[in-house]
Write an enzyme that holds these catalytic residues in place. Structure first.
Site, PDB file in Angstrom:
ATOM      1  N   LYS A 260       0.846  -1.210   0.000  1.00 55.31           N
ATOM      2  CA  LYS A 260       0.000   0.000   0.000  1.00 55.31           C
ATOM      3  C   LYS A 260       0.873   1.249   0.000  1.00 55.31           C
ATOM      4  CE  LYS A 260       0.850   1.560   4.347  1.00 55.31           C
ATOM      5  NZ  LYS A 260       1.758   2.633   4.559  1.00 55.31           N
TER       6      LYS A 260
ATOM      7  N   ASP B 211      -1.946  -1.613  10.122  1.00 56.51           N
ATOM      8  CA  ASP B 211      -2.201  -1.647   8.668  1.00 56.51           C
ATOM      9  C   ASP B 211      -2.783  -2.980   8.196  1.00 56.51           C
ATOM     10  OD1 ASP B 211      -1.290   0.918   8.193  1.00 56.51           O
ATOM     11  OD2 ASP B 211       0.725   0.303   7.636  1.00 56.51           O
TER      12      ASP B 211
HETATM   13  P1  ATP Z   1       4.307  -0.585   7.649  1.00 60.24           P
HETATM   14  O1  ATP Z   1       4.089   0.293   6.443  1.00 60.24           O
HETATM   15  O2  ATP Z   1       3.179  -1.577   7.917  1.00 60.24           O
HETATM   16  O3  ATP Z   1       4.765   0.153   8.867  1.00 60.24           O
HETATM   17  P2  ATP Z   1       6.861  -1.229   6.513  1.00 60.24           P
HETATM   18  O4  ATP Z   1       6.594  -1.395   5.052  1.00 60.24           O
HETATM   19  O5  ATP Z   1       7.424   0.094   6.928  1.00 60.24           O
HETATM   20  O6  ATP Z   1       5.523  -1.548   7.293  1.00 60.24           O
HETATM   21  P3  ATP Z   1       7.901  -3.871   6.781  1.00 60.24           P
HETATM   22  O7  ATP Z   1       8.339  -4.177   5.378  1.00 60.24           O
HETATM   23  O8  ATP Z   1       6.653  -4.489   7.249  1.00 60.24           O
HETATM   24  O9  ATP Z   1       7.862  -2.306   7.020  1.00 60.24           O
HETATM   25  O10 ATP Z   1       9.128  -4.271   7.725  1.00 60.24           O
HETATM   26  C1  ATP Z   1       9.296  -3.762   9.030  1.00 60.24           C
HETATM   27  C2  ATP Z   1      10.196  -4.723   9.822  1.00 60.24           C
HETATM   28  O11 ATP Z   1       9.463  -5.899  10.123  1.00 60.24           O
HETATM   29  C3  ATP Z   1      11.447  -5.150   9.075  1.00 60.24           C
HETATM   30  O12 ATP Z   1      12.543  -4.679   9.777  1.00 60.24           O
HETATM   31  C4  ATP Z   1      11.403  -6.671   9.036  1.00 60.24           C
HETATM   32  O13 ATP Z   1      12.597  -7.254   9.469  1.00 60.24           O
HETATM   33  C5  ATP Z   1      10.267  -7.068   9.977  1.00 60.24           C
HETATM   34  N1  ATP Z   1       9.392  -8.124   9.414  1.00 60.24           N
HETATM   35  C6  ATP Z   1       8.796  -9.093  10.119  1.00 60.24           C
HETATM   36  N2  ATP Z   1       8.035  -9.865   9.326  1.00 60.24           N
HETATM   37  C7  ATP Z   1       8.117  -9.358   8.088  1.00 60.24           C
HETATM   38  C8  ATP Z   1       7.545  -9.730   6.843  1.00 60.24           C
HETATM   39  N3  ATP Z   1       6.749 -10.783   6.710  1.00 60.24           N
HETATM   40  N4  ATP Z   1       7.831  -8.950   5.774  1.00 60.24           N
HETATM   41  C9  ATP Z   1       8.633  -7.859   5.911  1.00 60.24           C
HETATM   42  N5  ATP Z   1       9.212  -7.496   7.055  1.00 60.24           N
HETATM   43  C10 ATP Z   1       8.976  -8.228   8.146  1.00 60.24           C
END
Ligand code: ATP
Length: 316
Positions: free
Chosen positions: A11, A141
């Site tokens: 998203k 989210d």
């Molecule tokens: P959001 O927008 O929901 O805050 P994000 O896109 O900023 O998420 P993610 O890609 O979800 O961030 O990753 C955040 C942290 O979560 C990373 O440091 C990663 O190591 C950890 N993590 C745990 N599970 C997952 C997963 N299935 N996919 C990605 N990251 C994960």
């Protein structure tokens, strides 16, 4: 062993506004969330052990119980213990294409896919709102990621109000691979710097949250007007992330000078997206940005907005 393969889209935030702090210490937010076609592929397979196992092709994504996909399976096992006992454990395989820690809800969409996949595997027949309620226990989210599309999200982001979907608006997405912004850091810093202006009483919070429904960006979405949407993009977290991360600012400026309709950081960053007039313009902008910033660390994607959340790709 039976298995489902699911498509889990990322998203972007077309709008992110921080209103105040809640009694539970989370921030009170008003957001407009938009699914995009850039997706992970998640397979959820029944296993004859009582174990939950996660595999992922991305080196920075943990494969242990700290993976949010694992937590989603664990939550299902706790909520439905007799079904878990009957069907056994699950093997989860994540084919990660969404940049990690990028503000694109990569983890959240994986969790949503696991909820949907286990619901199918265990024949639970949960409704969308039941899946969203479970998702809210895993992260703010996650509920949005279940049905995806375009939605206003309030509260900590888990209260959803769907909007007509925006299909086929092309965007370019940019992220420096080695750059990560911690979401807790971004919110904490915002609070330190701008907490004085937070709304304090419940009435003002409710009024401000409700105002989005009649605000300019929602009007632009209702009119399916990409130019207007692009001009109304807003993200409060840019106020703390841009000064701290010059590379994010550089992406914003490079997109702006490439003549896009509008550009904004997504979520807590560091990914930046640009709304384009057409697929052709998006491809041209991608090339232009690549020429301006010839850094191999920079990932660029041409993708588009989509009306889909989690979708079943195949079942065996
Ligand atoms: P959001 O927008 O929901 O805050 P994000 O896109 O900023 O998420 P993610 O890609 O979800 O961030 O990753 C955040 C942290 O979560 C990373 O440091 C990663 O190591 C950890 N993590 C745990 N599970 C997952 C997963 N299935 N996919 C990605 N990251 C994960």
């Amino acid at each position: 062993m039976r298995s489902y393969t699911l498509i889990a889209p990322a998203k972007i935030n077309l709008h992110l506004e921080i209103l105040g702090v809640r009694p539970d210490a989370y921030h009170e937010l008003v957001m407009i969330l938009q699914s995009i076609n850039l997706s992970d592929e998640i397979s959820v397979q029944a296993s004859d052990t009582q174990a939950i196992r996660v595999r992922c092709n991305h080196p920075e994504v943990p494969a242990d119980n700290s993976n949010i996909a694992y937590k989603a399976a664990e939550l299902m096992a706790t909520e439905f213990p007799s079904t878990f006992a009957k069907y056994g454990g699950v093997n989860i395989t994540i084919n990660k294409r969404i940049p990690v820690a990028a503000g694109l809800a990569g983890g959240s969409t994986n969790a949503a896919a696991v909820l949907v996949g286990i619901d199918l595997l265990w024949k639970l027949g949960l409704t969308q709102s039941e899946l969203e309620e479970l998702g809210a226990q895993l992260g703010s989210d996650v509920p949005f990621c279940v049905a995806g599309g375009t939605a206003i999200a309030t509260g900590r982001g888990e209260q959803l109000s769907p909007l007509p979907s925006l299909d086929n608006i092309y965007i370019v997405l940019a992220k420096f691979r080695s750059l990560a912004v911690s979401t807790p850091w971004a919110y904490k810093t915002y609070r330190q710097q701008f907490g004085d202006s937070y709304l304090k009483d419940t009435d003002s919070l409710t009024t401000r949250a409700a105002a989005i429904h009649s605000g300019p960006i929602v009007k632009a979405i209702l009119n399916q007007d990409a130019t207007e949407i692009a001009q109304k993009l807003h993200n409060d977290l840019e106020r703390v992330v841009l000064p701290e991360y010059p590379q994010v600012l550089q992406l914003r400026e490079t997109f702006a000078s490439a003549g896009v309709l509008g550009t904004m950081m997504s979520g807590s960053g560091p990914s930046v997206f640009a709304i384009c007039e057409s697929q052709q313009q998006a491809e041209e902008v991608k090339l232009r940005v690549r020429e301006t910033i010839p850094d191999e660390d920079l990932e660029l994607f041409v993708t588009r907005m989509t009306s889909h959340g989690i979708q079943i790709a195949s079942s065996v």
